[in-house]
Design an enzyme around this catalytic site. Structure first.
Site, PDB file in Angstrom:
ATOM      1  N   ASP A 434       1.412  -6.468   0.288  1.00  0.00           N
ATOM      2  CA  ASP A 434       2.197  -6.813  -0.884  1.00  0.00           C
ATOM      3  C   ASP A 434       3.450  -7.602  -0.495  1.00  0.00           C
ATOM      4  O   ASP A 434       4.068  -7.345   0.535  1.00  0.00           O
ATOM      5  CB  ASP A 434       2.593  -5.518  -1.608  1.00  0.00           C
ATOM      6  N   GLU A 487      -0.655 -11.285  -0.150  1.00  0.00           N
ATOM      7  CA  GLU A 487      -0.138 -11.760  -1.435  1.00  0.00           C
ATOM      8  C   GLU A 487       1.064 -12.634  -1.089  1.00  0.00           C
ATOM      9  O   GLU A 487       2.165 -12.141  -0.892  1.00  0.00           O
ATOM     10  CB  GLU A 487       0.287 -10.591  -2.333  1.00  0.00           C
TER      11      GLU A 487
END
Length: 755
Positions: A434, A487
């Site tokens: 993330d 990401e």
């Protein structure tokens, strides 16, 4: 008998402030009346008496109570303990240990037999110490934290207990408190490894299931209670204690899956990924907050993934987090699957069962930041330990969280070992990392003067880059077939390229550019789309610069954006047709696919972690139609190598017609060596394109229609070409042959060349 200890030394033990209890307690060589002897000392608050029992002959020697608070000492012959232990604050790792057992009479009269915690060898070997010092101990989780172990081979269980170890270099004193000692830290003052800053203690009688914390005295004299940074389990929030867990008990039955994974060429496989928030995907009445347990979820998810032909699930963070509303992205227990759904053993069952049913498990992993909760990593030993001291480096301005200090060996070691932990202990198939962009740039979400440049004056976070590369190399070397996914929302080059080639080393990168451009295009009324066709074609300019995954994730259906279908323009019919068009275009575009739960049933409401998908909508044919389409698209990708084998190579894609802006039509080929090519025709307007001539390559004379997003089973109007198209022999689009296609309104029709 008079002890050789000073009153000050005894007082520090009684008060629980002794920084080096191993120098006092346990066996120590002394000179007793001119003769070498061994003094065995112990501190047992709330006890009536204590004895030392010689394991060789069973002789029971009473210990003298030196202090009424419970400090005892016994003088024993020199032969009573090996020479190696004399005056050692921390015994080395060796099978030799004092040949005795302690017996302690409690106030209740019960006599408890135990191993002397200050005579048990350290769990850390010299090699462990070296690797920890270098920041390269990739199996750190096998040493730090709480580990059930035996201190010997006693048949009466007196040598059973738990080894606790924690990194807290700036603490004055560390105690381990828990169910096993009545949360009285004086009974378990830990010993410190010089230079490493690691505190360790074997606690006899502690066992799996016991709750515990570390009680630390900071350098300023304050006392704080902290959860274990490497704790394997935790209490159900809002409770915050760690729980001793034995991770060796599960019998894995996924050998076939794991072997196949290691032998598989990852990039050439189909990846139909279903992103799931376990707390809200499905819920059960009568359960805490409706949360289902991992075992129940495993069976339900396997059934649903098989129904929908998803190959993998991607779980929003399962690591323990205190605030449910953070969805797991504010992690406190990096090594503990959240107790909301059960125990570590239950989560092992979840992964095992998924694998036995040929479903891969990817988890979201959050090494970019951590929250300020008092029981967590924040100022763990009273100092900025895991984070930077300077808020320009250590605090995230958007999320109110702390940023890891990637330049510190021990912090990098903690994070890399954590990544490997999930792959090792839980057989996880991949980690989706993330907020990578926030790690790469020192000025991320900061104005001038709010950040500190790197040593070259640039904005790149060089320490974070080194960490990311180290993490990716370790994952791919130690766990062949496992994937890492970034990401990453910027144009950073080489995110999914090998580290030896200057890249960051991820397996895949989320294609955020494709996602943003495509959704922005789809929100346009069809009459205006002819002015924006470049938003669709632009992605193919860079589609093969990275190994991309196409994400329609949870981020696209929260924070006021609305659900995917609510973002589609037009009346009710057009909204559903547009959504089917979006999915069909996405599944045939180069790249792997990811869809967040609820998108496959065209739910109307924005996702909320307390509610989850609107499953009741499946009572309506239109919503069932979208679900059927997603299932069939997944199956189409699985069955046709042309739609997955060359996702990351220009050899797998060829434009046929991308210049017809006025009609808002796109036509392209998907290809793979040895596989039948696929022809994809997209119409982004509600006007049917009847008998639309499309050029096709030489070879074969029939194109079979394998999927039509406008089919009645999907809720469409049945404009199509069933069963297929014959080649006309008329050259077109620079190709020797062509076919005449009925491209449905707001629809996609897909053909496969049949010999």
């Amino acid at each position: 008998m008079h002890t050789q200890l000073t009153l000050s030394q005894i007082g520090s033990l009684i008060e629980g402030t002794c920084g080096d209890p191993g120098a006092i307690l346990g066996p120590h060589g002394v000179d007793y009346q001119g003769t070498p002897a061994v003094a065995v000392r112990g501190f047992f608050p709330d006890s009536r008496a204590a004895w030392v029992v010689d394991d060789r002959d069973g002789v029971r020697r009473p210990m003298q109570k030196i202090h009424p608070a419970g400090f005892y000492e016994a003088i024993c012959p020199a032969a009573f303990a090996p020479e190696v232990f004399r005056n050692d604050a921390l015994p080395p790792t060796t099978p030799d240990r004092p040949g005795y057992t302690l017996q302690v009479a409690q106030q209740s009269g019960e006599i408890v037999a135990m191993q002397d915690p200050y005579a048990v060898p350290s769990i850390l070997t010299d090699f462990d110490r070296y690797l920890i010092g270098e920041g390269k101990h990739h199996e750190l989780y096998n040493r730090l934290g709480a580990h059930v172990r035996s201190a010997g081979d006693k048949t009466d269980g007196s040598d059973a207990g738990v080894n606790f170890a924690v990194w807290a270099p700036n603490a004055r004193t560390v105690q381990v408190v828990g169910d096993f000692n009545g949360w009285d830290g004086r009974k378990a003052v830990m010993r410190v490894h010089p230079y490493l800053g690691i505190w360790e203690l074997f606690v006899p009688g502690a066992k799996a299931g016991d709750r515990y914390k570390y009680r630390l005295q900071t350098e300023h004299g304050e006392w704080v209670d902290k959860s274990d940074p490497l704790g394997f389990a935790a209490e159900l929030p809002p409770l915050t204690a760690s729980i001793v867990a034995d991770l060796t008990q599960h019998e894995w039955n996924d050998n076939q899956w794991m072997q196949k994974r290691a032998e598989t060429e990852v990039l050439k496989q189909p990846y139909n990924v279903y992103e799931v928030h376990l707390g809200s995907w499905q819920q059960g009445p009568g359960r805490t907050h409706g949360w289902l347990d991992y075992r129940d979820l495993a069976h339900r998810l396997v059934d649903y993934c098989h129904r929908m032909n998803f190959t993998h699930v991607e779980l929003m963070p399962v690591s323990e987090h205190p605030f449910t509303g953070s969805w797991g992205y504010q992690t406190v227990g990096y090594f503990a699957p959240t107790s909301r759904h059960g125990s570590p053993e239950d989560f092992m069952y979840f992964v095992d069962f998924m694998h036995q049913n040929n479903i891969g498990v990817i988890i979201d992993w959050v090494p970019a930041h951590f929250p300020k909760d008092g029981h967590g990593l924040y100022r763990f030993d009273g100092s900025p330990l895991y984070e930077h001291a300077d808020p320009r480096q250590g605090e995230h301005p958007d999320w109110g969280t702390m940023i890891f200090n990637y330049g510190r060996n021990e912090v990098r070691n903690f994070l890399v070992a954590n990544a490997l932990f999930w792959l090792d202990k839980y057989h996880i198939d991949g980690l989706r990392v993330d907020a990578v962009a926030s790690m790469l740039y020192l000025d991320y979400s900061r104005e001038g003067g709010e950040w500190i440049p790197n040593q070259y004056g640039g904005r790149e976070n060089l320490e974070a880059i080194d960490f990311i590369r180290e993490f990716n190399v370790a994952v791919h070397e130690k766990h062949p077939g496992a994937i890492t996914v970034a990401e990453e929302s910027t144009a950073w080059p080489g995110v999914s390229r090998p580290t030896y080639d200057g890249g960051l080393g991820f397996t895949f990168k989320w294609n955020m550019g494709w996602m943003n451009d495509t959704l922005r295009y789809m929100r346009n009324e069809p009459i205006h789309r002819k002015y924006h066709q470049d938003e669709l074609t632009f992605s193919l300019i860079y589609a093969f610069t990275e190994n991309f995954t196409l994400p329609l994730s949870h981020d696209e259906v929260v924070h006021g954006k609305g659900s995917l279908i609510s973002q589609m323009p037009g009346d009710m019919w057009q909204k559903f047709a547009n959504l089917r068009l979006l999915y069909s275009y996405m599944w045939t575009h180069p790249g792997k696919n990811l869809l967040f739960m609820g998108g496959e049933i065209a739910q109307w409401t924005e996702w909320h972690h307390d509610h989850g998908p609107q499953w009741e909508l499946l009572d309506f044919k239109t919503h069932r139609g979208v679900q059927n389409l997603v299932a069939d698209l997944n199956q189409l990708v699985i069955e046709n190598p042309a739609l997955h084998a060359e996702d990351h190579s220009g050899e797998g894609f060829e434009w046929v017609d991308c210049m017809n802006h006025e009609a808002s039509v796109l036509v392209y080929l998907r290809k793979a060596p040895g596989a039948a090519p696929m022809l994809v025709c997209c119409n982004f307007t509600p006007v049917p394109r009847d008998q639309y001539r499309v050029g096709v390559p030489a070879g074969g004379n029939y194109w079979h229609e394998v999927l039509n997003s406008d089919a009645g089973i999907y809720g469409g109007s049945n404009v199509g070409n069933y069963p297929g198209l014959h080649v006309t022999g008329v050259p077109h689009h620079g190709r020797p042959d062509s076919v005449l296609v009925n491209i449905p309104p707001l629809g996609v029709t897909i053909f496969r060349l049949e010999e």
